[in-house]
Design a protein around this motif. Structure first.
Motif, short mmCIF file in Angstrom:
data_model
loop_
_atom_site.label_atom_id
_atom_site.label_comp_id
_atom_site.label_asym_id
_atom_site.label_seq_id
_atom_site.Cartn_x
_atom_site.Cartn_y
_atom_site.Cartn_z
N ASP B 37 0.83 -1.20 0.00
CA ASP B 37 0.00 0.00 0.00
C ASP B 37 0.87 1.26 0.00
N ALA B 38 1.91 1.27 0.81
CA ALA B 38 2.84 2.41 0.82
C ALA B 38 4.24 1.81 0.93
N ALA B 39 4.65 1.16 -0.15
CA ALA B 39 5.94 0.47 -0.15
C ALA B 39 7.07 1.49 -0.22
N ASP B 40 8.10 1.29 0.60
CA ASP B 40 9.24 2.21 0.59
C ASP B 40 10.57 1.51 0.39
N HIS B 42 11.84 -0.12 -1.92
CA HIS B 42 12.47 0.10 -3.22
C HIS B 42 13.27 1.40 -3.28
N LEU B 43 12.92 2.35 -2.40
CA LEU B 43 13.66 3.63 -2.42
C LEU B 43 15.09 3.43 -1.93
N ARG B 133 2.72 -2.98 -6.22
CA ARG B 133 2.11 -1.68 -6.03
C ARG B 133 0.60 -1.84 -6.19
N LEU B 134 -0.12 -1.65 -5.09
CA LEU B 134 -1.58 -1.67 -5.15
C LEU B 134 -2.04 -0.32 -5.69
N ILE B 136 -4.08 3.14 -6.26
CA ILE B 136 -4.61 4.07 -5.27
C ILE B 136 -6.09 3.80 -5.05
N ALA B 137 -6.49 3.81 -3.79
CA ALA B 137 -7.89 3.64 -3.41
C ALA B 137 -8.45 2.27 -3.81
N GLU B 138 -7.57 1.26 -3.92
CA GLU B 138 -8.02 -0.07 -4.29
C GLU B 138 -8.20 -0.96 -3.06
N GLU B 139 -8.89 -2.08 -3.31
CA GLU B 139 -9.09 -3.05 -2.24
C GLU B 139 -8.18 -4.25 -2.50
N ASN B 140 -8.42 -5.31 -1.78
CA ASN B 140 -7.69 -6.56 -2.02
C ASN B 140 -6.21 -6.51 -1.68
N SER B 141 -5.82 -5.66 -0.72
CA SER B 141 -4.40 -5.61 -0.37
C SER B 141 -3.94 -6.95 0.21
#
Ligand code: SF4
Ligand code: SF4
Lengths: 284, 296
Positions: B37-40, B42-43, B133-134, B136-141
């Motif tokens: 949902d908010a993957a970091d 990779h940075l 990457r899910l 934005i504003a999606e379900e099924n995480s």
């Protein structure tokens, strides 16, 4: 007016901002902690809880006496929460999204609904702040209905502050939807910027006016400010990294109460938001 | 094969910075970012994407105005008020239950499957990485997390790697539940704040619920020594190993700004030597050493 306090990334200081804002404003204010997976605002507000309510979601219950195994319920369920096996019907309540489709389709009237517990809603008050939060049962995956139950307590008028969960998926959408303004709390680091960009996209989809609050404003780099400028996002307030503030937070204290100059700055920020939205604290 | 999942409960405790540092220390592991949902991660790891796959979620109702007679059946049935009186579907509110589709007397509602994210197989300087990457504003995480972890296992097997290092999502909800089931062990990275303690307790409860062994790592432990003592006491009472006390250090932020792990940024600094000890302690816990002889 309803203001959501959100952030893509967790731990940027969302709860710090929500709680300090709540104790800074004059007049009646309501704080709804919609971060039901990890509700923390109560650790700072320390309300006396006057009401505790179990929040449930409806799931099907089958009367096998009436059921003739037609399988229509299993066919309509898009979440595989119901299956007909031999002469019995199995339900998988944790997969059920409570759409009511099986009950509506059953030709035999064999399906009724019963509540499945998702967590609790607690309400109380402290020092003029009216407080409500949800606490998701540990092991429970379905948070949006609990978030909506907390949101249902929103005052008809007056100022409502919503502490939203982190991220950009269904829980945060349930928390921010139909609010008047989103205050995005971020920090000027690569993680902060990346998650802020995602949060901004989510708020754009919901079409809600927004502004930024930069926490630990003096660490990291300038990219968050560059991004804000490029996107035309107003920076409404900045809080520097201050070990005193960090320590007061670690104890569960609100620094706006200890330092009156911060209280004044939080109040100014609310006024800016009122001007931007054209809504006073009382208007909806 | 072992999978170590890093969780925190509360966001912002330094979970991802520590995961990346551990990746530098583990000789040959597979990285898995389960924070879809908010993957970091990779940075810090700058993965080079080798394979990109669309993630199909559920359906979404789409009403054909040509066939719709505005009978209102769907409006009454929808429990999310996703269909307004003007018979237009609010895609954000649509839960994807499809009840309207089945009940529409005119069969005017289509139910196309949505692409609600992407997942990737990549290479990094510390080994292969599976991430996602899910939308934005999606379900099924939760579903996407499950998929990413399955793919990570498969890839680790193919490449003969016996450790998967998984960066988990914050919270205790749906994606976290999908992250812990079947893991070898969980490290909870907490901080000595009232929120950190509260959320750690919930994360521990969750791991217990799914019967996954837990260890605790205290980050920024010097910020509030009293609270750190409380965390240690709680761990002791719960029979959980405390694998490290990492001091507050601006070097973590400086490393992040440069896109480096802490060990790459300053391998000789004091924080780096603490992290080496933490990693050794993690790999020495009963959960991580169990079955090692048979594996070797
Ligand atoms: S209410 Fe909807 S989701 Fe739940 S079992 Fe029935 S059809 Fe499936
Ligand atoms: S739709 Fe009703 S009658 Fe048919 S299998 Fe389901 S519960 Fe039984």
């Amino acid at each position: 007016m309803i203001i959501s306090i959100a952030s893509g990334k967790g731990g940027t200081g969302k709860t710090t901002v929500a709680t300090n804002l709540a104790v800074s404003v004059d007049g009646p204010v309501q704080l709804l902690d919609c971060d039901v997976e990890e509700p923390n605002a109560h650790l700072f507000i320390r309300p006396s809880i006057r009401e505790t309510k179990t929040v449930t979601t409806p799931v099907p219950e089958i009367d096998l006496e009436k059921c003739n195994q037609c399988k229509k319920c299993a066919e309509i369920c898009r979440f595989r929460a119901i299956a007909v096996l031999g002469d019995t019907v199995l339900t998988f309540p944790e997969l059920c999204h409570s759409c009511g489709g099986c009950m509506a389709v059953c030709p035999e009237g064999a399906i009724t609904e019963k509540g499945r517990e998702l967590g609790v809603l607690e309400a109380g008050a402290m020092n003029g702040v009216s407080f409500v939060h949800g606490r998701l049962r540990v092991g429970e995956a379905m948070s949006p209905p609990l978030i909506r139950a907390v949101r249902d307590r929103t005052w008809a008028d007056g100022l409502t502050l919503i502490d939203a969960p982190p991220g950009t998926s269904c829980p945060v959408i349930a928390a921010m939807k139909d609010t008047d303004f989103v205050l995005l709390v971020t920090e000027p680091t690569p993680f902060g910027l990346h998650d802020l960009q995602l949060a901004v996209e989510a708020v754009k989809i919901l079409d809600i006016p927004m502004g930024l609050m930069i926490n630990r404003a003096d660490v990291g780099d300038d990219h968050v400010r560059d991004y804000a400028r490029a996107e035309g996002l107003p920076i409404l307030m900045e809080i520097p990294f201050d070990r005193q503030i960090a320590e007061s937070y670690s104890r569960g204290d609100m620094f706006a109460l200890a330092f009156p100059e911060w209280k004044a700055r939080f109040r100014e920020m609310i006024e800016k938001i009122e001007t931007m939205t054209g809504k006073g604290a009382g208007a909806q | 094969m072992k999978e170590l999942v890093i969780l925190s409960g509360k966001g912002g405790t330094g979970k991802t910075s520590l995961t990346a540092a551990f990746a530098t220390l583990a000789s040959g592991c597979l990285l898995c970012d389960a924070d879809v949902d908010a993957a970091d991660l990779h940075l810090l790891m700058q993965p080079v994407i080798r394979k990109r796959t669309e993630f199909q979620g559920g359906g979404v109702a789409v009403i054909d105005p040509q066939r719709c007679t505005s009978c209102g059946t769907c409006v009454d049935l929808c429990r999310w008020s996703a269909i307004g009186p003007d018979v237009v579907v609010d895609e954000i509110a649509c839960e994807g239950c499809g009840v309207c589709v089945d009940f529409c007397p005119e069969q005017a509602i289509d139910f196309p499957i949505k692409t609600c994210g992407q997942w990737f197989i990549s290479d990094t300087r510390c080994g292969p990485m599976v991430h996602a990457r899910l939308g934005i504003a999606e379900e099924n995480s939760g579903k996407l997390v499950t998929l990413v972890r399955q793919q990570a296992r498969q890839l680790a097997e193919e490449r003969g790697l016996d450790l998967i290092l998984t960066d988990g999502p914050p919270g205790v909800g749906c994606p976290v539940i999908a992250s812990v089931g079947g893991a070898t062990s969980v490290v909870i990275v907490t901080e000595p704040t009232v929120s950190g303690i509260h959320d750690m307790a919930r994360a521990i409860e969750l791991c217990r619920h799914f019967k996954v062994p837990v260890m605790v790592c205290i980050n920024k432990f010097d910020l509030n020594p009293d609270n750190s003592t409380t965390i240690e006491r709680m761990a002791r009472e719960g029979g959980l190993p405390v694998v490290g006390r990492v001091p507050f250090d601006q070097a973590f932020t400086r490393a992040m700004v440069q896109g480096k792990t802490l060990l790459e940024f300053d391998g000789n600094g004091s924080a780096a030597s603490v992290l080496r000890q933490v990693w050794a302690a993690i790999m020495n816990t009963p959960a991580m050493t169990a079955g090692q002889q048979t594996a070797a």
